[in-house]
Scaffold this motif. Structure first.
Motif, PDB file in Angstrom:
ATOM      1  N   PHE B 118      10.776  -6.894   0.213  1.00  0.00           N
ATOM      2  CA  PHE B 118       9.239  -7.149   0.745  1.00  0.00           C
ATOM      3  C   PHE B 118       8.445  -6.616   0.255  1.00  0.00           C
ATOM      4  CE2 PHE B 118      11.734 -10.293   3.511  1.00  0.00           C
ATOM      5  CZ  PHE B 118      11.872 -11.128   3.227  1.00  0.00           C
ATOM      6  N   ASP B 119       8.784  -5.240   0.111  1.00  0.00           N
ATOM      7  CA  ASP B 119       8.031  -3.853  -0.121  1.00  0.00           C
ATOM      8  C   ASP B 119       7.522  -4.182  -1.412  1.00  0.00           C
ATOM      9  OD1 ASP B 119       8.876  -2.510   2.384  1.00  0.00           O
ATOM     10  OD2 ASP B 119      10.284  -1.092   1.655  1.00  0.00           O
ATOM     11  N   THR B 120       8.194  -4.136  -2.045  1.00  0.00           N
ATOM     12  CA  THR B 120       7.420  -4.162  -3.576  1.00  0.00           C
ATOM     13  C   THR B 120       5.761  -5.062  -3.478  1.00  0.00           C
ATOM     14  OG1 THR B 120       9.075  -3.403  -4.326  1.00  0.00           O
ATOM     15  CG2 THR B 120       7.945  -4.345  -5.755  1.00  0.00           C
ATOM     16  N   ALA B 121       6.762  -6.079  -3.214  1.00  0.00           N
ATOM     17  CA  ALA B 121       5.536  -7.468  -2.964  1.00  0.00           C
ATOM     18  C   ALA B 121       4.674  -7.197  -1.984  1.00  0.00           C
ATOM     19  CB  ALA B 121       5.949  -8.722  -2.787  1.00  0.00           C
ATOM     20  N   GLU B 122       4.484  -6.317  -0.383  1.00  0.00           N
ATOM     21  CA  GLU B 122       3.314  -5.679  -0.178  1.00  0.00           C
ATOM     22  C   GLU B 122       2.660  -4.876  -1.103  1.00  0.00           C
ATOM     23  OE1 GLU B 122       4.678  -4.949   3.512  1.00  0.00           O
ATOM     24  OE2 GLU B 122       3.437  -5.679   4.721  1.00  0.00           O
ATOM     25  N   GLN B 123       3.115  -4.133  -1.781  1.00  0.00           N
ATOM     26  CA  GLN B 123       2.751  -2.788  -2.220  1.00  0.00           C
ATOM     27  C   GLN B 123       1.548  -3.553  -3.367  1.00  0.00           C
ATOM     28  OE1 GLN B 123       5.338   0.092  -4.218  1.00  0.00           O
ATOM     29  NE2 GLN B 123       3.134   0.570  -5.389  1.00  0.00           N
ATOM     30  N   ILE B 124       2.666  -4.416  -3.790  1.00  0.00           N
ATOM     31  CA  ILE B 124       1.474  -4.600  -5.205  1.00  0.00           C
ATOM     32  C   ILE B 124       0.576  -5.650  -4.827  1.00  0.00           C
ATOM     33  CG2 ILE B 124       1.733  -6.424  -6.921  1.00  0.00           C
ATOM     34  CD1 ILE B 124       4.652  -5.340  -7.506  1.00  0.00           C
ATOM     35  N   ILE B 125       0.259  -6.031  -3.663  1.00  0.00           N
ATOM     36  CA  ILE B 125      -1.388  -7.110  -2.565  1.00  0.00           C
ATOM     37  C   ILE B 125      -1.695  -6.585  -2.320  1.00  0.00           C
ATOM     38  CG2 ILE B 125      -1.186  -8.889  -1.599  1.00  0.00           C
ATOM     39  CD1 ILE B 125       1.591 -10.241  -2.332  1.00  0.00           C
ATOM     40  N   GLY B 126      -1.186  -5.052  -2.076  1.00  0.00           N
ATOM     41  CA  GLY B 126      -1.503  -4.023  -0.980  1.00  0.00           C
ATOM     42  C   GLY B 126      -2.730  -3.563  -2.027  1.00  0.00           C
ATOM     43  N   GLU B 127      -2.689  -3.310  -2.678  1.00  0.00           N
ATOM     44  CA  GLU B 127      -3.082  -2.458  -4.510  1.00  0.00           C
ATOM     45  C   GLU B 127      -4.237  -3.283  -4.821  1.00  0.00           C
ATOM     46  OE1 GLU B 127      -0.380  -1.874  -7.550  1.00  0.00           O
ATOM     47  OE2 GLU B 127       0.178   0.138  -5.881  1.00  0.00           O
ATOM     48  N   SER B 128      -4.120  -4.585  -4.767  1.00  0.00           N
ATOM     49  CA  SER B 128      -4.591  -5.553  -5.463  1.00  0.00           C
ATOM     50  C   SER B 128      -6.073  -5.232  -4.967  1.00  0.00           C
ATOM     51  CB  SER B 128      -4.277  -7.233  -5.190  1.00  0.00           C
ATOM     52  OG  SER B 128      -4.643  -8.037  -4.129  1.00  0.00           O
ATOM     53  N   GLY B 129      -5.594  -5.169  -3.320  1.00  0.00           N
ATOM     54  CA  GLY B 129      -6.766  -5.166  -2.219  1.00  0.00           C
ATOM     55  C   GLY B 129      -7.459  -6.537  -1.673  1.00  0.00           C
ATOM     56  N   PHE B 130      -6.960  -7.712  -2.149  1.00  0.00           N
ATOM     57  CA  PHE B 130      -7.174  -9.294  -0.953  1.00  0.00           C
ATOM     58  C   PHE B 130      -6.232  -9.257  -0.453  1.00  0.00           C
ATOM     59  CE2 PHE B 130      -7.245  -9.958  -6.299  1.00  0.00           C
ATOM     60  CZ  PHE B 130      -9.141 -10.436  -6.273  1.00  0.00           C
ATOM     61  N   GLU B 131      -6.855  -9.442   1.117  1.00  0.00           N
ATOM     62  CA  GLU B 131      -6.714 -10.147   1.864  1.00  0.00           C
ATOM     63  C   GLU B 131      -5.756 -11.618   1.920  1.00  0.00           C
ATOM     64  OE1 GLU B 131      -9.372 -12.197   4.855  1.00  0.00           O
ATOM     65  OE2 GLU B 131      -7.529 -12.441   6.392  1.00  0.00           O
ATOM     66  N   THR B 132      -4.745 -11.489   2.351  1.00  0.00           N
ATOM     67  CA  THR B 132      -3.713 -12.631   1.393  1.00  0.00           C
ATOM     68  C   THR B 132      -3.058 -13.239   3.137  1.00  0.00           C
ATOM     69  OG1 THR B 132      -2.993 -11.375  -0.393  1.00  0.00           O
ATOM     70  CG2 THR B 132      -1.777 -13.057   0.281  1.00  0.00           C
ATOM     71  N   HIS B 133      -2.987 -14.959   3.160  1.00  0.00           N
ATOM     72  CA  HIS B 133      -2.266 -15.200   3.815  1.00  0.00           C
ATOM     73  C   HIS B 133      -1.036 -16.002   2.949  1.00  0.00           C
ATOM     74  CE1 HIS B 133      -5.968 -15.162   6.343  1.00  0.00           C
ATOM     75  NE2 HIS B 133      -6.561 -15.618   5.047  1.00  0.00           N
ATOM     76  N   TYR B 134      -0.227 -15.604   4.431  1.00  0.00           N
ATOM     77  CA  TYR B 134       1.042 -16.532   3.854  1.00  0.00           C
ATOM     78  C   TYR B 134       1.944 -17.330   4.434  1.00  0.00           C
ATOM     79  CZ  TYR B 134       1.058 -11.365   1.883  1.00  0.00           C
ATOM     80  OH  TYR B 134       0.814  -9.854   0.712  1.00  0.00           O
ATOM     81  N   VAL B 135       2.737 -18.356   3.690  1.00  0.00           N
ATOM     82  CA  VAL B 135       4.224 -19.482   4.187  1.00  0.00           C
ATOM     83  C   VAL B 135       5.151 -18.704   3.915  1.00  0.00           C
ATOM     84  CG1 VAL B 135       2.889 -20.321   4.699  1.00  0.00           C
ATOM     85  CG2 VAL B 135       3.600 -20.384   2.914  1.00  0.00           C
ATOM     86  N   PRO B 136       6.165 -18.209   4.125  1.00  0.00           N
ATOM     87  CA  PRO B 136       7.637 -18.176   3.807  1.00  0.00           C
ATOM     88  C   PRO B 136       8.265 -19.500   2.632  1.00  0.00           C
ATOM     89  CG  PRO B 136       8.152 -18.899   6.344  1.00  0.00           C
ATOM     90  CD  PRO B 136       6.691 -19.512   5.556  1.00  0.00           C
ATOM     91  N   GLY B 137       8.839 -19.053   2.154  1.00  0.00           N
ATOM     92  CA  GLY B 137       9.754 -20.101   1.011  1.00  0.00           C
ATOM     93  C   GLY B 137      11.273 -19.811   1.438  1.00  0.00           C
TER      94      GLY B 137
END
Ligand SMILES: [Cu+2]
Lengths: 138, 319
Positions: B118-137
């Protein structure tokens, strides 16, 4: 197969004594089915029974093999995941009599079945994967 | 990105998406071309990306991007490094001619629900700068019924929520909890009741976008690729003039139109899965490195205006 409440209560008491082993970690199952945090030591509670025999269920090709396994009471059944995708082993009962952590490739999970009965279970990641352990009086 | 366009729908079945069953529409994007589907009166038409770009010059328009099934933590064939391919997907979004208003991630962010994944995904998405809406798999809720996922990524404690953007109503649904033995994806009574209430507040002319992990139509029964109580959700969506349902889970693009509702499953950024019934099981397709990136990708969804249907562009990483 629904298990009646009295039966479930008795079974829960026995489940309290289940010993769950992975290659590296020991888990103990509490009466309510919740796992205690993994212990890095091999110190297990004194009341844990010793299995009288053991048997295997292989997880591969998104299925449990054998799908139905018959064992004598006191048998330790070990599931090993050979797929490249994680699976779980979760009893159908609500609350679950047993529930493995996610098993990645080559991870294993064990349950000692003390009480005769029919135990249905499934993979909570891929619920089409189902299996049964039939426990006979020794 | 290639701007060539493939022929009108529906595409003939090909070797990867080869079920060719009735009602399945397929994008011919694995060959490395970009294609846009325009939904008009329930009839899909393809549209060149150049036209989409032109239409998007209209100030009233906006776009968003769907990413899915990043499976951070997976490390086996055919992709030992899903972090790298996830980053490539996000770079591709950066290079889109019109920058999206936001991203949606349709689940399986992680492979094993581990905090470091989760940390890695959050960090990479954070770097992209796009606001992101999630649903879980289902891979995101392996620990503690998904509590760690919901606390980190969801906008409500339940995990389901809705929001509005430029006149389009977005609904995030969770269908990976409460699986029954032998069963399918599941929404549950509580969520369905919430959905019904949420939709009652919308006018029938409002375009609706629903996103959730497992498809809301039965893509393939034997592999559990469907949601057992989806019919009830779809009955609440029936009065609406434009409904777009976006899913992940099956790591390939399959599309279907039913009346005013269009269903679209998405590429993964991690690994492809076989077309329904074409392999002994739905495990990762062991394709070679050269072919892998033609089977991974992202989805750009353009709303040209609220009175027109959404234009949906699936782009493989290799394009
Ligand atoms: Cu499984």
């Amino acid at each position: 197969m629904p298990i009646d409440k009295a039966y479930r209560a008795r079974t829960s008491a026995i489940v309290a004594c289940l010993l769950l082993l992975t290659p590296h970690l020991a888990y103990a199952v509490m009466p309510d089915g919740m796992e205690m945090p993994p212990s890095v030591t091999r110190n297990v509670p004194a009341n844990v029974p010793v299995a009288t025999s053991s048997d295997q269920v292989e997880i591969g090709n998104f299925s449990f093999s054998p799908m139905a396994l018959t064992v004598a009471a006191g048998t330790k059944v070990t599931w090993t995941n050979h797929d490249d995708i994680p699976h779980t082993v979760v009893s159908d009962d609500d609350p679950h009599l047993f529930k493995s952590p996610p098993l990645d490739t080559d991870d294993a999970y064990s349950v000692i079945f003390q009480k005769p009965g029919t135990y249905r279970y499934f993979c909570s990641v891929h619920p089409k994967m189902v299996g049964t352990i039939i426990v006979k009086a020794p | 990105m290639s701007k060539s366009i493939t022929s009108d729908v529906p595409q003939a079945a090909d070797e990867q998406h080869g079920t060719n069953r009735r009602g399945f529409l397929k994008c011919g994007v694995w060959a490395g071309t970009g294609v846009a589907w325009i939904m008009s009166g329930g009839i899909p038409r393809s549209m060149s990306l150049d036209l989409v770009d032109t239409a998007l010059a209209d100030a009233a328009s906006f776009s968003f991007v769907q990413i899915s099934d990043s499976h951070i933590g997976f490390n086996k064939a055919p992709n030992p490094d899903p972090v790298a391919t996830f980053r490539q997907g996000l770079q591709r979004i950066k290079s889109l001619p019109t920058q999206p208003a936001f991203m949606i991630h349709t689940g399986d962010v992680s492979h094993l629900s581990k905090p470091d994944e989760f940390d890695t995904a959050e960090q990479i998405i954070g770097e992209s700068g796009f606001e992101t809406h999630y649903v879980p798999g289902e891979h995101d809720i392996l620990i503690d019924d998904g509590k760690p996922f919901f606390e980190r990524f969801s906008k409500s404690a339940d995990g389901w929520y809705s929001f509005d953007q430029n006149g389009v109503h977005f609904i995030a649904l969770v269908n990976v909890l409460g699986f029954k033995s032998g069963g399918f994806g599941h929404l549950g009574e509580e969520q369905l009741a919430w959905l019904q209430r949420d939709l009652m507040a919308q006018s029938a002319s409002t375009p609706i976008v629903v996103f959730t992990h497992i498809p809301l139509w039965m893509v393939y029964d034997k592999w559990g690729w469907g949601t057992d109580d989806a019919a009830q959700a779809m009955s609440y969506l029936k009065p609406f003039g434009s409904v777009t349902v976006l899913n992940g889970h099956i790591h390939q693009v399959i599309q279907k139109i039913e009346g005013t509702v269009s269903f679209h499953t998405a590429y993964s950024t991690a690994y492809p899965q076989p077309a329904p019934g074409t392999a002994p099981n739905p495990g990762p397709m062991k394709v070679d490195a050269g072919r892998l990136k033609s089977l991974l990708g992202i989805r750009d969804v353009n709303s040209l205006s609220t009175t027109q249907p959404l234009a949906i562009i699936d782009t493989p990483l290799s394009a």
